[in-house]
Design an enzyme around this catalytic site. Sequence first.
Site, short mmCIF file in Angstrom:
data_model
loop_
_atom_site.label_atom_id
_atom_site.label_comp_id
_atom_site.label_asym_id
_atom_site.label_seq_id
_atom_site.Cartn_x
_atom_site.Cartn_y
_atom_site.Cartn_z
N ARG A 171 40.82 51.04 33.96
CA ARG A 171 42.25 50.83 34.17
C ARG A 171 42.71 51.72 35.32
NH1 ARG A 171 41.63 46.83 31.82
NH2 ARG A 171 42.71 46.01 29.98
N GLU A 199 48.99 46.95 39.59
CA GLU A 199 48.47 45.64 39.98
C GLU A 199 49.31 44.47 39.48
OE1 GLU A 199 44.92 44.52 36.96
OE2 GLU A 199 44.56 46.33 38.13
N HIS A 231 40.13 43.04 40.30
CA HIS A 231 39.97 42.94 38.85
C HIS A 231 39.04 41.78 38.48
CE1 HIS A 231 42.21 44.38 35.03
NE2 HIS A 231 41.02 43.93 34.70
#
Length: 338
Positions: A234, A263, A295
């Site tokens: 994260r 994000e 991601h």
Amino acid sequence: MKVLVYSAKDFEIPFLTNANENRHQLTFLKEPLDADTAFKSIGHQAISIFSGDDASSLVLETLKNLEVKYISLRSTGYNNVHLQTAQKYNLRIANVPNYSPNAIAEHAVALLLALNRKIIRANHQVHRFNFLLDNLMGFDLNGKTIGIVGTGNIGSIMAKIMHGFGCNILGHDLVENPVLQQLYGVRYTDMKTLCSESDVISLHLPLDKSTYDIINADLINLMKENAILINTARGALVHTEALIEALKEGKIAAYGSDVYEREKGIFFRKNAEHEVKDEMLKRLLNLPSVLLTPHQAFMTKEALTNLAKTTIANIDDWEANGVCVNELWTETEVKGWG
């Protein structure tokens, strides 16, 4: 059961459709769950959300008022869900606890190798017919010290891979794993020691109050100048401003990440350059020692298949029993990170 799937990506819809086998009535919505879109769940008993969706207290209250009963997360992490509110309103929440630790760990290694061996830079150079080697120096991983922060499912696979490279492995977790100690010689230690002794540091933690900004300016200052920091967990595990300053000043060598703390609203979409207003992200991307991917660590066929199967299985369990094995609770025994 009628299920509204928020943040449905084109690439995942076939996997969810195949896993469903027409058992539930799935409706796919490309928009994320937030305060403005929660009303679209009216008439659905269950919804499915992605890691970037907003399941805060206000949104959960709206869902409860619309008689939504179940929320099936298409992710392992659940820091976007306010669990206390969910429990208050008797909203049942379930995640996918283990869809493919290999996919995430292998992506972490890919980031590490690309940074260390200057793969991106080399590729750009040879496409301009520049075959000089002067700025492509890396180092052998064999014999180097790798610090793995979080030795759960993903961190354990990372330890296995790095052991195969011949690395010495330091670990940090709430609970030590004796199997990793026995098989791969993992030596558990505190964060200060791990950061000061490691040549590579790889993060494999969930995001919660105890791990927010766990990599801060103080710990960055303890790292070696040639250290590479890898983050496939994260974005908010790392204090980005402190990281940027450290990279600019040469206090550490490089940062490879599949995540970014801000994000939401940027990742999982194609943005025009003028649409991105996040100046911190722009400064991060302007650093030549940064490799950022969007991601995508979970983007393997195996991971998406398992993710879809468990997401649907959670809904199957709720329909059959009213409970499922992957439900999240706010009061549980702490079993460690990852």
